[in-house]
Scaffold this active site. Sequence first.
Site, mmCIF file in Angstrom:
data_model
loop_
_atom_site.group_PDB
_atom_site.id
_atom_site.type_symbol
_atom_site.label_atom_id
_atom_site.label_comp_id
_atom_site.label_asym_id
_atom_site.label_seq_id
_atom_site.Cartn_x
_atom_site.Cartn_y
_atom_site.Cartn_z
ATOM 1 N N VAL A 215 -10.976 -19.985 12.398
ATOM 2 C CA VAL A 215 -10.396 -19.936 13.736
ATOM 3 C C VAL A 215 -10.860 -18.679 14.467
ATOM 4 O O VAL A 215 -11.185 -18.718 15.658
ATOM 5 C CB VAL A 215 -8.858 -19.991 13.679
ATOM 6 C CG1 VAL A 215 -8.284 -20.066 15.091
ATOM 7 C CG2 VAL A 215 -8.384 -21.181 12.868
ATOM 8 N N ASP A 216 -10.907 -17.562 13.772
ATOM 9 C CA ASP A 216 -11.444 -16.341 14.376
ATOM 10 C C ASP A 216 -12.879 -16.550 14.846
ATOM 11 O O ASP A 216 -13.256 -16.136 15.951
ATOM 12 C CB ASP A 216 -11.411 -15.191 13.367
ATOM 13 C CG ASP A 216 -10.050 -14.516 13.274
ATOM 14 O OD1 ASP A 216 -9.252 -14.645 14.214
ATOM 15 O OD2 ASP A 216 -9.792 -13.861 12.253
ATOM 16 N N ILE A 217 -13.687 -17.171 14.006
ATOM 17 C CA ILE A 217 -15.097 -17.345 14.343
ATOM 18 C C ILE A 217 -15.268 -18.319 15.506
ATOM 19 O O ILE A 217 -16.041 -18.068 16.443
ATOM 20 C CB ILE A 217 -15.886 -17.804 13.104
ATOM 21 C CG1 ILE A 217 -15.902 -16.673 12.063
ATOM 22 C CG2 ILE A 217 -17.304 -18.206 13.475
ATOM 23 C CD1 ILE A 217 -16.450 -17.079 10.717
ATOM 24 N N ALA B 131 -14.326 -16.615 18.626
ATOM 25 C CA ALA B 131 -15.399 -15.720 19.059
ATOM 26 C C ALA B 131 -16.493 -16.478 19.797
ATOM 27 O O ALA B 131 -17.025 -16.001 20.806
ATOM 28 C CB ALA B 131 -15.984 -15.003 17.845
#
Length: 412
Positions: free
Chosen positions: A185-187, A190
């Site tokens: 989810v972070d990636i 981003a």
Amino acid sequence: MAAALQGVTVLDLSRILAGPWSTQNLADLGADVIKVERPGAGDDTRGWGPPFVTRTDAPADASGPDARDAAYYFCANRGKRSITLDFTKPEGREVLLKLVAKADVLVENYKVGGLKKYGLDYATLAAVNPSLIYCSITGFGHSGPYAERPGYDALIQAMGGLMSITGEPDGTPGGGPQKVGVAVVDILTALYATSAILAALYHRTRTGEGQHIDVALLDVQVATLANQASNYLLGDVVPGRLGSAHPSIVPYQPFACADGYVMLAIGNDTQFANFCDTAGMAELAKDERFATNAARVRSRNELVPLLQQRMLAKTIDEWCTLGNQRNFPCGPINTIDRVFEDPQVQARSMRQQVQSDHYGTVDLVANPMKLSGTPTVEPVAPPALGVHTEDVLAELGLDAQSVAALRAKGVL
């Protein structure tokens, strides 16, 4: 050739993964990314080890980020310049405002309101630099009842539905919800942030106007439920966990072989017929229960055991070779070390070795974007904490005496 974002200056006030991954993308595309870090500590991920990379230029009695940085930090910070700056102090804020006045983009991932108390929110900084593109990355966004909550990748994988469709079904060995093996989810957040920043830069070339970008992890997780969301919204089907099987395609899952596992990824009926013929089961492709993908999805529980029994007759290499020869997708389930030994990964130069004045020789993962006219820049190792502070402040017109005064006050 000039990089696509040559001449663009980015202030990176973010930490951990989502923000730094986005700004790393911008650095790879040629932007000058200035990473603003806490004096004496830096980005949290510098300490997220082991494993650690030891600084080759560190004094014998050095500790913390002065002596080593975690491998985690290296995944999201290549190609940047690092300065240390305590902008919670008035003198530090004044320095940051000077940087803002010259910047094109600012990326931050503080909690909602976290920077406003220092006068570093978008509305305040837009008055300093009306053309500034200010990207905020938060767990839940700048509106809604959860806006002030902190957000973390695993929490969002749970709340956003991903864990409900990841893992083995309940009642089977190892059954239960699972998070994905990387902070996906972070990636993904981003990557959405990067896209939004590029769109805002294009808008600015036409209008001269900056803007605020509000990107939330939960929004991104919901958006990237993809076909699973469509299955619910359009088919009123609440998806469940199928392990590594696919809800809409069969066979599309791992199978045990004579010496391990392969991933069989049959995408259409022709590929299924090719596989069945190769496996000595040509009659299955003509069976009305299995002749079409829709039929195979309905008859999944009948078909998969038949295929599994036959798959045990050959090795991983044998099935993969046959798949390439007979045009059905079949590949090994590689461990990370084997990924980087794969000839295709090597041919695409996805592992790159670089030299660093502070860490010696380090291996990095390359940016996967291949642009013919404006290629990504040559990879540069992530910076040691604060090593560009003097250079960046000199570019702002601060002399050595002024820098020394700031250091004495603990601002740098």
